[in-house]
Design a protein around this motif. Structure first.
Motif, short mmCIF file in Angstrom:
data_model
loop_
_atom_site.label_atom_id
_atom_site.label_comp_id
_atom_site.label_asym_id
_atom_site.label_seq_id
_atom_site.Cartn_x
_atom_site.Cartn_y
_atom_site.Cartn_z
N ARG A 67 18.27 -33.12 -18.72
CA ARG A 67 17.78 -31.82 -19.20
C ARG A 67 16.29 -31.89 -19.53
NH1 ARG A 67 16.51 -29.50 -23.96
NH2 ARG A 67 16.88 -31.51 -24.99
N ARG A 68 15.88 -32.93 -20.24
CA ARG A 68 14.48 -33.06 -20.63
C ARG A 68 13.57 -33.27 -19.42
NH1 ARG A 68 13.46 -34.65 -26.13
NH2 ARG A 68 11.67 -35.83 -25.38
N ILE A 69 14.06 -33.99 -18.42
CA ILE A 69 13.26 -34.22 -17.21
C ILE A 69 13.07 -32.91 -16.46
CG2 ILE A 69 13.25 -35.33 -14.95
CD1 ILE A 69 14.56 -37.75 -16.27
N ILE A 71 12.86 -30.02 -17.68
CA ILE A 71 11.91 -29.19 -18.42
C ILE A 71 10.48 -29.73 -18.32
CG2 ILE A 71 11.25 -28.43 -20.74
CD1 ILE A 71 14.23 -28.31 -21.42
N ALA A 72 10.31 -31.04 -18.43
CA ALA A 72 8.98 -31.59 -18.69
C ALA A 72 8.45 -32.54 -17.64
CB ALA A 72 8.99 -32.31 -20.04
N GLU A 73 9.24 -32.99 -16.66
CA GLU A 73 8.74 -34.03 -15.78
C GLU A 73 8.92 -33.74 -14.29
OE1 GLU A 73 9.19 -38.16 -17.01
OE2 GLU A 73 10.30 -37.45 -18.76
N VAL A 74 9.41 -32.58 -13.94
CA VAL A 74 9.44 -32.17 -12.53
C VAL A 74 8.12 -31.47 -12.22
CG1 VAL A 74 10.57 -30.72 -10.82
CG2 VAL A 74 11.95 -31.98 -12.47
N PRO A 75 7.32 -31.99 -11.30
CA PRO A 75 5.97 -31.43 -11.07
C PRO A 75 6.00 -30.08 -10.37
CG PRO A 75 6.42 -33.20 -9.51
CD PRO A 75 7.58 -33.18 -10.46
N THR A 76 5.02 -29.26 -10.70
CA THR A 76 4.78 -27.98 -10.02
C THR A 76 3.27 -27.81 -9.87
OG1 THR A 76 4.73 -26.74 -12.10
CG2 THR A 76 6.86 -26.92 -10.99
N VAL A 77 2.87 -26.70 -9.27
CA VAL A 77 1.45 -26.38 -9.10
C VAL A 77 1.12 -25.15 -9.94
CG1 VAL A 77 -0.34 -25.67 -7.47
CG2 VAL A 77 1.35 -27.38 -6.79
N ILE A 369 15.04 -28.39 -8.22
CA ILE A 369 14.67 -28.90 -9.54
C ILE A 369 15.63 -30.00 -9.97
CG2 ILE A 369 14.46 -28.29 -11.98
CD1 ILE A 369 13.54 -25.52 -11.09
N LEU A 370 16.92 -29.77 -9.76
CA LEU A 370 17.92 -30.78 -10.12
C LEU A 370 17.73 -32.05 -9.30
CD1 LEU A 370 20.50 -31.72 -11.52
CD2 LEU A 370 21.81 -30.47 -9.77
N ALA A 371 17.53 -31.91 -7.99
CA ALA A 371 17.35 -33.09 -7.14
C ALA A 371 16.10 -33.87 -7.53
CB ALA A 371 17.27 -32.65 -5.67
N GLU A 372 15.00 -33.17 -7.82
CA GLU A 372 13.78 -33.85 -8.22
C GLU A 372 13.95 -34.53 -9.59
OE1 GLU A 372 10.83 -34.24 -6.45
OE2 GLU A 372 12.21 -33.57 -4.89
N ALA A 373 14.69 -33.90 -10.50
CA ALA A 373 14.94 -34.52 -11.80
C ALA A 373 15.75 -35.80 -11.65
CB ALA A 373 15.66 -33.53 -12.72
N LEU A 374 16.72 -35.80 -10.77
CA LEU A 374 17.52 -37.01 -10.53
C LEU A 374 16.65 -38.11 -9.92
CD1 LEU A 374 20.83 -35.42 -9.20
CD2 LEU A 374 20.50 -36.59 -11.38
N ARG A 375 15.71 -37.74 -9.04
CA ARG A 375 14.80 -38.74 -8.47
C ARG A 375 13.91 -39.35 -9.55
NH1 ARG A 375 14.39 -34.85 -4.14
NH2 ARG A 375 15.41 -35.63 -2.26
N VAL A 376 13.41 -38.50 -10.45
CA VAL A 376 12.58 -39.00 -11.53
C VAL A 376 13.38 -39.95 -12.43
CG1 VAL A 376 11.28 -38.36 -13.61
CG2 VAL A 376 11.05 -37.01 -11.52
N LEU A 377 14.62 -39.57 -12.74
CA LEU A 377 15.47 -40.42 -13.58
C LEU A 377 15.78 -41.74 -12.88
CD1 LEU A 377 17.06 -40.71 -16.18
CD2 LEU A 377 18.97 -39.51 -15.10
#
Length: 399
Positions: A67-69, A71-77, A369-377
């Protein structure tokens, strides 16, 4: 014994955690996955910007990290730097720049490079450019004519050498453009038309022009025109940026770059990203007739449904309440006001079953967003494993 160490129980005073004896720690990842029974299901997609899914067999630390990723760690422009050339509106430069930064930009951030540092130079691979040139005339009609003249000049510039010389001034494009601009200027400064329009639109008050996000003009850099043939635009074209009175002007250039929400909220790709625990609803005693109708329609609508009584034990009654959709349960305790229902119904929560609700701002779809958050995690987990291995190796404990 429980793999989660207990469960949550709803009481009149609140939600309590009932501890149970936990299973021993798994020896490896395979045993952990086999024991947890991990499952992932898409439950609902109300719109293109909303997603509801469930994760079963995970710890609360994993769910909260995801959840936190998001919100705060998935990049955008988003717009980061604004170069203000002229601003005679009542909106201060800093306020206008802040409003521009909060305008979501509809572009895939994965197609851009990260800024490596403050000294990194902007290029077509890490920066997008918008231009805003807006002037308020005496009336809406004058503004519309000026806009048409601007569009005519742009179309003339784009046509360039492709124009034929059949209807031209001595075959000179410069004279053609000057003639068109003069005609457009004459039309836009027609005082009689301006006065009529002003009298119709706002009698007795000066004309006000609203500046929206649709007035932002994307300026392709390098090969961006080929990379983004559909162009780069704000997610919403109707975001109000400022209001101008006759004679006021805004001229600026805005540069957007890639970033994450932990640096600034404008980069956060989600409006909301939350989860709740899956309810477990048990009918300890059968609920019949009027009480069943009250429970179904008043206390927990959508959770229960009515069934006709057909068995011998239920024959004296018309209908009974049965659990139909526990996902719709809001964990309301209103049913406990009825002493009979309080003894007949028990609501608990699974501590390892999470229902996520994700609402995107529009820059990225919730699935991405979910897929990118899982990659970051995943990258964080790999980095942690690497650091642990290096620490063990340095201490001579790694065999």
């Amino acid at each position: 014994m429980s793999s989660s160490g207990g469960h949550y129980e709803v009481t009149e005073s609140g939600v309590l955690f009932r501890h149970e004896e936990a299973l021993p720690t798994p020896k490896d990842g395979k045993e952990f996955l086999d024991r947890s029974g991990f499952k992932f299901n898409i439950l609902e997609k109300p719109s293109d910007d909303e997603l509801v899914f469930e994760m079963i067999g995970v710890d609360v630390s994993f769910a909260n990290a995801l959840r936190r990723i998001m919100i705060a760690e998935v990049p955008t422009v988003a717009i980061e730097h604004v170069y203000m050339w002229n601003n005679s509106s009542i909106v201060h430069d800093e306020v206008l720049s802040h409003r521009l930064g909060l305008v979501p930009v509809n572009v895939d951030p994965r197609l851009f490079d990260d800024f490596l540092g403050d000294d990194d130079e902007p290029t077509d691979r890490n920066t997008i450019v918008f231009r805003l040139e807006v002037k308020c005339g005496k009336s809406k009609k004058e503004d519309s004519k000026r806009e048409k003249a601007r569009q005519m000049r742009e179309s003339t510039d784009e046509e360039g050498k492709d124009d034929d010389n059949s209807d031209t001034i001595m075959g000179q494009s410069d004279l053609d453009q000057t003639a068109k601009e003069s005609a457009a200027l004459y039309q836009s400064t027609n005082t009689n038309a301006a006065k009529i329009a002003e009298a119709i639109e706002t009698p007795g008050r000066p004309y006000t022009r609203h500046v929206y996000s649709r007035d932002l003009e994307w300026v392709p850099q390098g090969d961006q025109a080929e990379r983004f043939p559909k162009g780069i635009r704000p997610v919403h074209e109707d975001i109000l940026l400022a209001k101008l009175r006759p004679g006021q002007v805004i001229e600026l250039e805005a540069h957007g770059r890639k970033g994450v929400g932990q640096d600034h909220a404008k980069y956060s790709p989600v409006a909301t990203a939350s989860y709740r625990l899956m309810p477990k609803i048990e009918l300890l005693k059968p609920v019949y007739d009027e009480l069943a109708e009250e429970l179904t329609n008043l206390y927990e609508p959508g959770v229960f449904r009515l069934e006709k009584c057909t068995t011998d034990d239920d024959i004296p009654h018309r209908v009974k309440a049965v659990v139909h959709n526990p996902y719709a349960c809001t964990m309301s305790r209103n049913y406990m006001r009825n002493a009979t229902l309080k003894d007949s119904l028990k609501i608990t929560r699974f501590p390892n079953h999470f229902i996520f609700s994700v609402e995107s701002v529009g820059m990225l779809s919730p699935g991405i967003i979910l897929a990118e958050a899982l990659r970051v995690l995943q990258a964080k987990s790999r980095n942690l494993i690497r650091l642990v291995d290096e620490s063990l190796e340095a201490d001579g404990l790694n065999e």
